[in-house]
Design a protein around this motif. Structure first.
Motif, PDB file in Angstrom:
ATOM      1  N   ASN A  61      43.593  -9.125 -64.887  1.00 36.35           N
ATOM      2  CA  ASN A  61      44.528 -10.022 -64.371  1.00 36.35           C
ATOM      3  C   ASN A  61      45.671 -10.115 -65.366  1.00 36.35           C
ATOM      4  N   GLU A  62      45.468 -10.384 -66.644  1.00 37.18           N
ATOM      5  CA  GLU A  62      46.434 -10.856 -67.574  1.00 37.18           C
ATOM      6  C   GLU A  62      46.999  -9.518 -68.061  1.00 37.18           C
ATOM      7  N   VAL A  64      47.702  -6.852 -66.573  1.00 35.16           N
ATOM      8  CA  VAL A  64      48.381  -6.517 -65.397  1.00 35.16           C
ATOM      9  C   VAL A  64      49.996  -7.059 -65.573  1.00 35.16           C
ATOM     10  N   GLN A  65      49.600  -8.454 -65.671  1.00 33.34           N
ATOM     11  CA  GLN A  65      50.712  -9.521 -65.540  1.00 33.34           C
ATOM     12  C   GLN A  65      51.770  -9.191 -66.626  1.00 33.34           C
ATOM     13  N   LYS A  66      51.166  -8.927 -68.034  1.00 33.47           N
ATOM     14  CA  LYS A  66      51.910  -8.743 -69.095  1.00 33.47           C
ATOM     15  C   LYS A  66      52.578  -7.362 -69.470  1.00 33.47           C
ATOM     16  N   ASN A  68      54.627  -3.985 -69.438  1.00 32.31           N
ATOM     17  CA  ASN A  68      56.053  -3.710 -69.367  1.00 32.31           C
ATOM     18  C   ASN A  68      56.046  -2.244 -69.523  1.00 32.31           C
ATOM     19  N   THR A 178      48.830  -1.628 -59.092  1.00 29.01           N
ATOM     20  CA  THR A 178      49.440  -2.785 -59.196  1.00 29.01           C
ATOM     21  C   THR A 178      50.651  -3.089 -60.364  1.00 29.01           C
ATOM     22  N   ARG A 182      54.391  -3.922 -59.645  1.00 33.19           N
ATOM     23  CA  ARG A 182      55.245  -5.180 -60.199  1.00 33.19           C
ATOM     24  C   ARG A 182      56.458  -4.646 -60.917  1.00 33.19           C
ATOM     25  N   GLN A 183      56.227  -3.550 -61.756  1.00 35.92           N
ATOM     26  CA  GLN A 183      57.493  -3.114 -62.161  1.00 35.92           C
ATOM     27  C   GLN A 183      58.500  -2.879 -61.460  1.00 35.92           C
ATOM     28  N   SER A 223      45.702  -8.071 -57.986  1.00 38.61           N
ATOM     29  CA  SER A 223      47.116  -8.737 -57.781  1.00 38.61           C
ATOM     30  C   SER A 223      47.254 -10.023 -57.051  1.00 38.61           C
TER      31      SER A 223
END
Length: 225
Positions: A61-62, A64-66, A68, A178, A182-183, A223
């Motif tokens: 989870n972390e 994916v969130q971070k 770029n 995911t 997000r991107q 997600s």
């Protein structure tokens, strides 16, 4: 679709060297850096070898969130390190550092933290692994690690509490889709997932995407949907 979605190349580990301990032969990768990012990012103490991108929902989870777009070249390498087989995926609340600390403490208390003692401990089991229980009631497998100075390879036990057994390719699909969604600020759909599978993972299309199973279920977990 943005061009960065397409520009992915893979790097494969080539096994070249072997190290012999007693009557067992352990293969060492010629280039072992593919496994290092997921290990280094969790700052786990030696001698623990753990692949959280493969086995830990909270870490993923972390991750994916971070993520770029500038990190895209490394993404293919990270996903490739997940492998091709089935795996057990921990969904509990213990962080990787806590898991590593509990296992290290157990080995220290049993005088098994040194390589020779640990190897003997493993070899006394017919399948050359051991299972330990952690404070949250989950069971973890201990094996011999193939990375220098990280010889205590750990992963969740098969079908243990607070785990899900999944195919590696399903996990890769869920992570890649995911991140791409997000991107690109795109909704998750069967068409979108199949585009990611084709462009990133060189995989055939899925025929369906269900929220209760397979890639759809993992995408929901990762997600937060």
């Amino acid at each position: 679709m943005s061009s960065w979605l397409v520009d992915v190349t893979y790097c494969f580990v080539e096994l070249k060297h072997t190290l012999v301990y007693s009557s067992y032969v352990y293969a060492y990768p010629l280039c072992n850096t593919m496994l290092q990012p997921a290990i280094a990012n969790t700052a786990l103490p030696a001698p623990i070898l753990f692949h959280p991108l493969k086995h830990h929902l909270g870490y993923i989870n972390e991750f994916v969130q971070k993520y770029n777009p500038a990190q895209l070249p490394a993404l293919a390498q990270n996903l490739q390190s997940i492998g091709t087989s089935q795996l057990d995926f921990y969904t509990g609340t213990l962080q990787p550092i806590a898991i590593a600390s509990e296992i290290t403490d157990y080995l220290r208390q049993q005088n098994l933290l040194q390589p020779d003692a640990y190897l003997t401990y493993l070899s006394e089991h017919s399948h050359h692994y051991r299972i330990v229980n952690l404070s949250d009631g989950t069971a973890w497998v201990l094996r011999w690690g193939l990375i220098a100075e990280r010889y205590v390879h750990i992963h969740p036990a098969r079908y243990a509490a607070q785990t899900i057994r999944v195919k590696a390719v399903t996990l890769k699909t869920a992570i890649a889709a995911t991140i791409a969604a997000r991107q690109l600020s795109k909704p998750i759909s069967l068409q979108f997932v199949n585009h990611v599978r084709a462009q990133w993972l060189y995989l055939p299309p899925l025929t369906s995407l269900e929220s209760t199973s397979g890639a759809g279920k993992l995408i929901g977990l990762i997600s937060g949907l």
